[in-house]
Design a protein around this motif. Sequence first.
Motif, PDB file in Angstrom:
ATOM      1  N   GLU A 122      22.815  -8.478 -27.248  1.00  0.00           N
ATOM      2  CA  GLU A 122      22.012  -7.928 -26.159  1.00  0.00           C
ATOM      3  C   GLU A 122      20.641  -8.592 -26.093  1.00  0.00           C
ATOM      4  O   GLU A 122      20.148  -8.924 -25.007  1.00  0.00           O
ATOM      5  CB  GLU A 122      21.872  -6.411 -26.322  1.00  0.00           C
ATOM      6  N   GLU A 123      20.020  -8.766 -27.242  1.00  0.00           N
ATOM      7  CA  GLU A 123      18.700  -9.392 -27.268  1.00  0.00           C
ATOM      8  C   GLU A 123      18.789 -10.850 -26.839  1.00  0.00           C
ATOM      9  O   GLU A 123      17.900 -11.350 -26.130  1.00  0.00           O
ATOM     10  CB  GLU A 123      18.100  -9.288 -28.679  1.00  0.00           C
ATOM     11  N   VAL A 124      19.852 -11.531 -27.246  1.00  0.00           N
ATOM     12  CA  VAL A 124      20.042 -12.927 -26.837  1.00  0.00           C
ATOM     13  C   VAL A 124      20.153 -13.015 -25.313  1.00  0.00           C
ATOM     14  O   VAL A 124      19.521 -13.867 -24.669  1.00  0.00           O
ATOM     15  CB  VAL A 124      21.293 -13.519 -27.509  1.00  0.00           C
ATOM     16  N   LYS A 125      20.924 -12.123 -24.722  1.00  0.00           N
ATOM     17  CA  LYS A 125      21.084 -12.134 -23.256  1.00  0.00           C
ATOM     18  C   LYS A 125      19.777 -11.807 -22.553  1.00  0.00           C
ATOM     19  O   LYS A 125      19.448 -12.394 -21.514  1.00  0.00           O
ATOM     20  CB  LYS A 125      22.171 -11.123 -22.860  1.00  0.00           C
ATOM     21  N   ASN A 126      18.996 -10.888 -23.131  1.00  0.00           N
ATOM     22  CA  ASN A 126      17.699 -10.544 -22.530  1.00  0.00           C
ATOM     23  C   ASN A 126      16.750 -11.738 -22.532  1.00  0.00           C
ATOM     24  O   ASN A 126      16.051 -11.996 -21.549  1.00  0.00           O
ATOM     25  CB  ASN A 126      17.061  -9.377 -23.288  1.00  0.00           C
ATOM     26  N   ILE A 127      16.726 -12.454 -23.641  1.00  0.00           N
ATOM     27  CA  ILE A 127      15.860 -13.632 -23.735  1.00  0.00           C
ATOM     28  C   ILE A 127      16.289 -14.680 -22.718  1.00  0.00           C
ATOM     29  O   ILE A 127      15.446 -15.297 -22.044  1.00  0.00           O
ATOM     30  CB  ILE A 127      15.893 -14.219 -25.163  1.00  0.00           C
ATOM     31  N   MET A 128      17.584 -14.875 -22.587  1.00  0.00           N
ATOM     32  CA  MET A 128      18.082 -15.865 -21.635  1.00  0.00           C
ATOM     33  C   MET A 128      17.709 -15.483 -20.201  1.00  0.00           C
ATOM     34  O   MET A 128      17.353 -16.342 -19.386  1.00  0.00           O
ATOM     35  CB  MET A 128      19.596 -16.020 -21.769  1.00  0.00           C
ATOM     36  N   ARG A 129      17.778 -14.183 -19.880  1.00  0.00           N
ATOM     37  CA  ARG A 129      17.421 -13.731 -18.529  1.00  0.00           C
ATOM     38  C   ARG A 129      15.934 -13.939 -18.255  1.00  0.00           C
ATOM     39  O   ARG A 129      15.532 -14.359 -17.170  1.00  0.00           O
ATOM     40  CB  ARG A 129      17.782 -12.257 -18.367  1.00  0.00           C
ATOM     41  N   GLU A 130      15.095 -13.668 -19.272  1.00  0.00           N
ATOM     42  CA  GLU A 130      13.652 -13.732 -19.072  1.00  0.00           C
ATOM     43  C   GLU A 130      13.100 -15.156 -19.196  1.00  0.00           C
ATOM     44  O   GLU A 130      12.192 -15.546 -18.458  1.00  0.00           O
ATOM     45  CB  GLU A 130      12.947 -12.828 -20.085  1.00  0.00           C
ATOM     46  N   GLU A 131      13.636 -15.917 -20.154  1.00  0.00           N
ATOM     47  CA  GLU A 131      13.079 -17.240 -20.441  1.00  0.00           C
ATOM     48  C   GLU A 131      13.928 -18.380 -19.894  1.00  0.00           C
ATOM     49  O   GLU A 131      13.427 -19.494 -19.708  1.00  0.00           O
ATOM     50  CB  GLU A 131      12.921 -17.420 -21.959  1.00  0.00           C
TER      51      GLU A 131
END
Length: 335
Positions: free
Chosen positions: A301-310
Motif C-alpha cells: 500500500e505504501e509503495v503504491k501511495n508513493i508511486m501515485r504521489e511521486e
Amino acid sequence: MATKLLRPCFHLPLTRLQGAAHGRFHASRFNLSRRRSYVTTCAADEVLRSLSKNGEVAVLVAEGTQLVQEACRRHGTAPTASAALGRALIGTLLMGSFKEEGERTQVTFKGNGSLGSMQVIADTYGNVKGTMSNPSADPPLREDGKLNVGAAVGRGVLAVVRSHPKNEHPYQGMIPIATGEVAEDLARYLADSEQTNSALALGVSINRDTSIRSAGGFLIQVLPFAGEDTLRQLEVNLAGVPSVTELLHQGLGPRDITARLLEGIGLSDVPSSSLCPRYGPCEIGDLQDRMRRAVALLGPEEVKNIMREEGKIEVTCEFCRETYQFEQEEVLAAV
C-alpha cells in the motif's frame, strides 16, 4: 607537490591492565591459524596482522590510501571532512578486521561540530564504508596550521557496536568524545569500554589539490599476560616512531612498519595474515538487491501511495552515494 601533512592523532600511552579477566580480547582472538585464510597479496592497500615473537603483542597495520580516496570521491568531501572520514575509516577497519566470521563493527561519532554525525561500518574481511551529515565541513585551520578535525567533529558521544549473527544481542559501548581527533577517542573507547591495553595511531595526508596523498594507521594490542620488559620496549618504540603518513612517505609498507613497532621484541615465526581492504561493498547488483528489499519493507500500500504521489521510487545509498529508481512492479514482486 606541496602537501598538508596531518600527523596521526596519536598516542595514548600503554595502560596497564589489572588482570586477564578484564580484557575483552584474549590470546585466542589472535590465533593466526584460523579456518579462514587471510594470507593474500594486495596490489596497493593492505591490512597486516602480526604477532610478536613472545606472543605477547598483536600488531595491525593498515595502508589505506586508495580506500580513503574512493570514500572522499564518493562523498565529495572538503579537506577537513576528508581527514575526519579517513581517520574513522582506517580506525574502524583496524578494529573490525580479523575477527570472527560474520562479525561487524560499527563506529558512530555524534558530535556537535560542523561535520555532524559520522558513521563507519567494517566487517572482518576488510570491507569498510562510511557516511557523514556534512561532507563540506571545513572549519578554519588550527593555530599550528593543521586541519582542525577536532573542531569539525566537536564534542558529543562516541558509540561502538560489535555484532555477530550468532549473538542474540550485540556488544555496545559508549563514551563521551574527548577531543574529536578520532584516534584519541577510539583509543579511549578501547581502554574504557573494552578494557583493551592498546595504542592507536591514524594519519591522513592531503595534497594541495585535495586528493589523498597517503592514509594509514596501526593498532597495537597488548595481551593480558605481557611482561614488563615487553611493555617498556613498546613504549620506547612508540616514543621514537614518526607519524604514519611520514612512514608511508618514506616508502615503508605495513610489513616495514610492523618491524619498526616490534623492534627489540621480534616478530613471530607464525606467518603474518593480510587483507586487501576496500570501500563498500558498492557493487551495483548488491546495492540494488539491498535497496529493493528495503523498499519492499514499506508494504504494497505504501509503495503504491508513493508511486501515485511521486511517480517513481528513488533510493540513495548514504554510504556509497549511488541512486537508483525502481518500478512499482519490480518492488511489489519483492514484497
